[in-house]
Design a protein around this motif. Structure first.
Motif, PDB file in Angstrom:
ATOM      1  N   ILE A  98       0.803  -1.233   0.000  1.00 35.12           N
ATOM      2  CA  ILE A  98       0.000   0.000   0.000  1.00 35.12           C
ATOM      3  C   ILE A  98       0.835   1.282   0.000  1.00 35.12           C
ATOM      4  O   ILE A  98       0.271   2.368  -0.116  1.00 35.12           O
ATOM      5  N   THR A  99       2.158   1.194   0.174  1.00 35.99           N
ATOM      6  CA  THR A  99       3.004   2.366  -0.062  1.00 35.99           C
ATOM      7  C   THR A  99       3.981   2.042  -1.177  1.00 35.99           C
ATOM      8  O   THR A  99       4.405   0.893  -1.343  1.00 35.99           O
ATOM      9  N   PHE A 100       4.330   3.080  -1.932  1.00 35.98           N
ATOM     10  CA  PHE A 100       5.186   2.895  -3.101  1.00 35.98           C
ATOM     11  C   PHE A 100       6.097   4.122  -3.210  1.00 35.98           C
ATOM     12  O   PHE A 100       5.755   5.111  -3.848  1.00 35.98           O
ATOM     13  N   ASP A 101       7.230   4.076  -2.586  1.00 34.91           N
ATOM     14  CA  ASP A 101       8.154   5.208  -2.683  1.00 34.91           C
ATOM     15  C   ASP A 101       9.586   4.715  -2.608  1.00 34.91           C
ATOM     16  O   ASP A 101       9.845   3.510  -2.463  1.00 34.91           O
ATOM     17  N   LEU A 135       1.504  10.193   7.466  1.00 34.12           N
ATOM     18  CA  LEU A 135       0.104   9.873   7.732  1.00 34.12           C
ATOM     19  C   LEU A 135      -0.575   9.580   6.411  1.00 34.12           C
ATOM     20  O   LEU A 135      -0.413  10.318   5.438  1.00 34.12           O
ATOM     21  N   MET A 136      -1.355   8.482   6.364  1.00 32.10           N
ATOM     22  CA  MET A 136      -2.100   8.154   5.145  1.00 32.10           C
ATOM     23  C   MET A 136      -3.418   7.496   5.516  1.00 32.10           C
ATOM     24  O   MET A 136      -3.572   6.946   6.625  1.00 32.10           O
ATOM     25  N   PRO A 137      -4.406   7.552   4.627  1.00 31.50           N
ATOM     26  CA  PRO A 137      -5.668   6.865   4.894  1.00 31.50           C
ATOM     27  C   PRO A 137      -5.446   5.355   5.018  1.00 31.50           C
ATOM     28  O   PRO A 137      -4.625   4.770   4.300  1.00 31.50           O
ATOM     29  N   ALA A 138      -6.167   4.727   5.915  1.00 32.71           N
ATOM     30  CA  ALA A 138      -5.983   3.292   6.150  1.00 32.71           C
ATOM     31  C   ALA A 138      -6.326   2.462   4.919  1.00 32.71           C
ATOM     32  O   ALA A 138      -5.774   1.372   4.728  1.00 32.71           O
ATOM     33  N   GLU A 139      -7.196   2.953   4.089  1.00 27.18           N
ATOM     34  CA  GLU A 139      -7.579   2.218   2.889  1.00 27.18           C
ATOM     35  C   GLU A 139      -6.636   2.481   1.723  1.00 27.18           C
ATOM     36  O   GLU A 139      -6.844   1.986   0.626  1.00 27.18           O
ATOM     37  N   GLY A 140      -5.605   3.261   1.978  1.00 25.02           N
ATOM     38  CA  GLY A 140      -4.651   3.577   0.922  1.00 25.02           C
ATOM     39  C   GLY A 140      -4.851   4.982   0.404  1.00 25.02           C
ATOM     40  O   GLY A 140      -5.905   5.591   0.578  1.00 25.02           O
ATOM     41  N   GLY A 141      -3.836   5.510  -0.232  1.00 23.66           N
ATOM     42  CA  GLY A 141      -3.904   6.872  -0.751  1.00 23.66           C
ATOM     43  C   GLY A 141      -2.580   7.568  -0.551  1.00 23.66           C
ATOM     44  O   GLY A 141      -1.616   6.989  -0.054  1.00 23.66           O
ATOM     45  N   LYS A 200      -9.293   4.927  10.686  1.00 24.19           N
ATOM     46  CA  LYS A 200      -9.250   5.770   9.493  1.00 24.19           C
ATOM     47  C   LYS A 200      -7.844   6.058   8.981  1.00 24.19           C
ATOM     48  O   LYS A 200      -7.668   6.361   7.794  1.00 24.19           O
ATOM     49  N   TRP A 201      -6.831   5.987   9.847  1.00 27.08           N
ATOM     50  CA  TRP A 201      -5.519   6.495   9.490  1.00 27.08           C
ATOM     51  C   TRP A 201      -4.415   5.519   9.835  1.00 27.08           C
ATOM     52  O   TRP A 201      -4.551   4.705  10.738  1.00 27.08           O
ATOM     53  N   ILE A 202      -3.307   5.659   9.099  1.00 26.30           N
ATOM     54  CA  ILE A 202      -2.076   4.937   9.412  1.00 26.30           C
ATOM     55  C   ILE A 202      -0.975   5.968   9.617  1.00 26.30           C
ATOM     56  O   ILE A 202      -0.801   6.882   8.798  1.00 26.30           O
TER      57      ILE A 202
END
Length: 509
Positions: A425-428, A468-474, A442-444
């Motif tokens: 869910i993260t790509f960096d 900080l990112m939305p738990a569902e991805g983003g 709601k958050w990670i």
């Protein structure tokens, strides 16, 4: 009337204590006007909010001399200074400036290096190489940006000076660097404001101000000893941070206690509590377990505490997972096999997840086990050179989030509780560790190490970011720029209302 008078007196005394002005103010030892501006400046420090208000006048900081208000300390060390800046009021001159300054002396014509935020939105790197020389035009060397960066950072590495800037939510960007031999030794370091108008006084607010002292690249705290830790709380939406405890030694990994009024953290092989606003530290009773590492956390119902404690017996030597009541007491062993490092509770308060190596599997994998007994269940099967860590359930029980390196860099992943349907869910380009899900789901929040750190390592005393990112991805956003790493947020650290997190930063002294 007497009661009313006393009330007023107590109120005024509280204001004076909360918003005090003094020779030494906040983290700085001195503050005064430089260059004798016509209108006097000042600095105020709000103790309760840990913010500064600086106001000053002065014709400019330019040519061969300067006029401004300065709050500063002396340093013979290398350091990193970071802060948020905001002008207060519309201002009279668009070229008013505030920011960070490193200066050779308080002489009006001293050599200096300045990271400046201007009233018109210009963010610039400026310098005077020697006493009495005219300042350089930063635009001639492409060191100025119409960026309006409100977060500024300067790093000193002997004579090499580096300026970085960011908008809140974005990573720090390097604006430029300069070698200034005059500033290689002892310097003054601090915050400033200049009105660019002799008849005006301008004002700015500064917060999240930290001065960190980097260690050598080969520094190993486990061999040389730990130095300089701060306990902090942070509003995850605004990024505003407060230091509630400091020590020139090691402590790590705060949890937020269920009632919301205290933090639980490890120090000297034991657990301790501290009020969230700071105050008296109290030992937490973990019975015979007195060799704890930084992996511990509280069940969803707030009744149980999981810890990771070193043990030596016929089943092995190393960290093992135990459970005890949140009120304290004798721990119950959950994982006879070592090493096992706890990281998460299931929402049913019956299962724990942890990372471990086993005799037939020397690579770290994620395991699940009931605290009522039974066999442990392997949820991942990593390959050689891979690593997983930081496993944690979402509050609804649908997923286990974790960090893993199977894609080549350490990224945040999630899977179903049975280990199926693994999803990145993260790509960096960075190496991302320890995802923590907010109680409202709601958050990670996670910690991001630069790509220069080995993919499977998470050392302390590094320039890192919290995201900080939305738990569902983003899209993630950066909410903290700090010096830290190992022990900063190894364990779940959200407040019960999902508004704050607790963290540990390293100051280097």
């Amino acid at each position: 009337m007497k009661n009313f008078t006393n009330t007023v007196l107590f109120f005024l005394m509280g204001c004076l204590l909360s918003f005090a002005q003094q020779d030494g103010i906040g983290i700085f030892s001195y503050h005064n006007d430089i260059g004798n501006p016509k209108l006097e400046g000042s600095v105020k420090y709000n103790i309760s909010e840990q913010t500064y208000e600086i106001e000053g006048s002065g014709y400019n900081i330019w040519f061969e001399r300067d006029e401004f208000q300065y709050a500063y300390s002396k340093s013979v060390k290398n350091f990193i200074i970071t802060a948020n800046f905001k002008f207060l009021g519309e201002g009279k001159d668009p070229h008013r400036k505030t920011g960070i300054m490193l200066r050779k002396s308080t002489s009006e014509s001293a050599a200096h290096f300045t990271a400046a935020l201007h009233g018109d939105g210009l963010t610039s790197m400026q310098w005077r190489s020697k006493e009495g020389e005219e300042m350089k035009d930063p635009e001639n060397e492409s060191k100025a940006l119409k960026s309006n960066y409100e977060i500024l950072q300067v790093e000193k590495r002997d004579s090499l000076l580096i300026m970085r800037g960011a908008h809140f939510g974005e990573p720090l960007q390097e604006i430029g660097s300069k070698v200034l031999a005059e500033l290689s030794g002892e310097v003054l370091v601090g915050i400033f404001i200049s009105s660019h108008d002799e008849t005006a006084v301008e004002k700015a607010k500064i917060w999240n101000l930290r001065i960190d002292y980097p260690v050598a690249e080969n520094y190993n705290p486990y061999e040389s000893g730990w130095i300089g830790c701060r306990m902090e709380t942070m509003n995850v939406q605004t990024g505003e941070r407060k230091v509630i405890y400091k020590k020139s030694d090691r402590f790590e990994a705060p949890n937020w206690m269920p009632n919301g009024d205290k933090l639980l953290f490890n120090m000297d092989g034991l657990l301790h509590t501290i009020p969230v606003e700071g105050g008296e530290i109290e030992a937490f009773n973990t019975g015979f377990a007195k060799d704890l590492n930084n992996d511990h956390g509280i069940s969803f119902d707030g009744k149980l505490l999981a810890i990771s404690n070193h043990k030596d017996d016929e089943n092995g030597s190393g960290s093992a997972v135990y459970v005890l009541p949140i009120s304290g007491g004798e721990p119950q062993l959950i994982t006879p096999q070592t090493p096992s490092y706890w990281h998460g509770w299931s929402p049913n308060n019956k299962d724990v997840v942890y990372v471990a190596t086993r005799e037939n599997n020397p690579t770290y994998d994620i395991y699940k086990k009931s605290i009522d007994g039974g066999e442990e269940i392997a949820l991942t099967n990593t390959g050689d050179g891979e690593h997983v860590d930081g496993c944690e359930y979402s509050p609804d029980g649908k997923y286990i989030y974790y960090n893993g390196s199977s894609s080549g860099t350490m990224q945040i992943w999630r899977m179903k509780p049975d280990g199926s349907e693994k999803e990145q869910i993260t790509f960096d380009e960075n190496n991302d560790w320890f995802p923590h899900i907010s109680p409202d789901g709601k958050w990670i929040v996670y910690i991001s190490f630069p790509a220069t750190i080995p993919v499977n390592d998470h050392p302390s005393f590094k320039r890192v970011e919290l995201k900080l990112m939305p738990a569902e991805g983003g899209a993630p956003k950066t909410i903290a720029y700090l010096y830290g790493g190992q022990g900063t947020i190894n364990v779940p650290s959200w407040s019960p209302d999902s508004k704050f997190i607790a963290l540990v930063s390293n100051s280097g002294e």
